[in-house]
Write an enzyme that holds these catalytic residues in place. Structure first.
Site, short mmCIF file in Angstrom:
data_model
loop_
_atom_site.label_atom_id
_atom_site.label_comp_id
_atom_site.label_asym_id
_atom_site.label_seq_id
_atom_site.Cartn_x
_atom_site.Cartn_y
_atom_site.Cartn_z
CE LYS A 48 -56.11 52.09 -34.43
NZ LYS A 48 -56.05 52.57 -35.84
CB THR A 65 -53.12 49.95 -35.87
OG1 THR A 65 -53.86 50.78 -36.76
CG2 THR A 65 -51.67 49.83 -36.34
NE ARG A 111 -34.47 76.18 -3.91
CZ ARG A 111 -33.86 75.64 -4.95
NH1 ARG A 111 -33.53 76.39 -5.99
NH2 ARG A 111 -33.58 74.35 -4.98
CD GLN A 116 -29.64 69.36 -9.13
OE1 GLN A 116 -30.27 70.03 -8.31
NE2 GLN A 116 -28.97 69.90 -10.13
CG HIS A 168 -37.19 78.40 -11.67
ND1 HIS A 168 -36.24 77.77 -10.89
CD2 HIS A 168 -36.90 78.07 -12.94
CE1 HIS A 168 -35.41 77.11 -11.67
NE2 HIS A 168 -35.78 77.26 -12.92
O1 LIG Z 1 -32.22 72.86 -6.93
C1 LIG Z 1 -31.66 73.47 -7.86
N1 LIG Z 1 -30.80 72.81 -8.66
C2 LIG Z 1 -30.16 73.41 -9.71
O2 LIG Z 1 -29.36 72.78 -10.43
C3 LIG Z 1 -30.44 74.77 -9.92
N2 LIG Z 1 -30.02 75.68 -10.85
C4 LIG Z 1 -30.65 76.85 -10.60
O3 LIG Z 1 -30.51 77.91 -11.28
N3 LIG Z 1 -31.47 76.73 -9.53
C5 LIG Z 1 -31.36 75.45 -9.08
N4 LIG Z 1 -31.97 74.78 -8.06
#
Ligand SMILES: O=c1[nH]c(=O)c2[nH]c(=O)[nH]c2[nH]1
Length: 288
Positions: free
Chosen positions: A12, A57, A172, A215, A243
């Site tokens: 479930k 379930t 940014r 990353q 973004h």
């Molecule tokens: O921190 C980021 N990693 C990316 O891989 C990436 N690619 C992107 O267009 N902007 C960003 N910013």
């Protein structure tokens, strides 16, 4: 050519249970979404429609409600272990139980019985159990933890091809909705404090990392959790890059010194990664 039954499970999904604990006029509430999936000796139901091994379930859903009453609901990892062990221990045909829980937080407004939902964030737990005597795993986590740094984020030096138009930036907005899951080494942690501390590590690393990419921030967040929490051995993160694009205000005769952004909702970059303690035992099944 022979045709055979492959991996299967059933249960479930998404039982929504709210448990009120009344302590005089002061109430506590636990608001969960519980999904059970059982597997084992289920060949005959699939091949010939023999339901002997199939615990409905519907009974699984009833068990969630009954256990909420009987045992109360403490930490979601404990409630998931209780349910998973129950199904694996009590049903001869069930070799394996998977219980996944989402918890929606409520904070007290005032008085004893008024609450407000605490943000968008959801706490999660995923437990696998072959029964009380068998292998078990616990993965805790959260999702939809929305965070933003209004500076301290750069992105430049990236690979370029004939389709690259992105301008490098040294300032940014960095915003994301964190989905994070972390695997426990055992099944007996103090799950309340472990969760609170892992969450704190994620937030502090997000805020404290001067970011050259999402990353890099992701890795710093997972790393901080493992550095500070010895009961954990693996962290998985999925972070959409929410973004924020600077708006061109020059048509209106105005400059835009990182003050006015367009918050786009899609498409978004999706950055995913795993951070591991070097001695973490491999356990791919824990995440299944
Ligand atoms: O921190 C980021 N990693 C990316 O891989 C990436 N690619 C992107 O267009 N902007 C960003 N910013």
């Amino acid at each position: 050519m022979a045709i055979v039954l492959g991996p299967n499970r059933y249960g479930k999904a998404e039982t929504r249970v709210v448990r009120v604990t009344r302590d005089g006029g002061t109430h506590q509430i636990k608001d969960l979404n519980v999904s059970v999936a059982l597997s084992g000796d289920m060949e005959r139901v699939h091949l010939v429609g023999d339901n002997t091994a199939v615990l409905p379930t519907d009974s699984q859903k009833n068990t969630v409600f009954a256990f909420a009453k009987k045992y109360g609901i403490g930490e979601i990892e404990e409630f998931a272990l209780l349910l998973a062990r129950h199904f694996a221990d009590s049903q001869p045909a069930v070799a394996h139980a998977r219980v996944e829980i989402e918890e929606y937080g409520w904070s007290r407004i005032s008085g004893g019985h008024s609450f407000v939902r605490s943000g968008t964030e959801v706490r999660t737990a995923l437990v696998h159990s072959d029964g009380s005597d068998g292998p078990e795993s616990v993965v805790s986590g959260l999702k939809d933890l929305v965070v933003l740094n209004s500076t301290g984020s750069e992105f430049h030096g990236f690979a370029q091809d004939e389709y690259t138009t992105l301008e490098p930036t040294d300032d940014r907005i960095l915003a994301t909705a964190v989905t994070a899951t972390w695997r426990h080494r055992g099944t007996g942690a103090d799950f309340a404090s472990s969760y609170a501390e892992a969450r704190r590590c994620l937030l502090e690393a997000f805020a404290g990392t001067h970011s050259l990419s999402l990353q890099q921030t992701l890795y710093a967040m997972g790393r901080r959790v493992l550095e500070e929490r010895p009961e954990l051995c693996e962290v998985r993160l999925a972070m959409p890059n929410k973004h924020h694009f600077l708006v061109d205000l020059s048509p209106f005769g105005m400059d835009n010194d990182n003050e006015v952004y367009f918050a786009a909702d899609r498409p978004y970059g999706l950055i995913e990664g795993t951070v591991l303690a070097s001695d973490a035992p491999a356990a791919p099944a824990a995440w299944a």
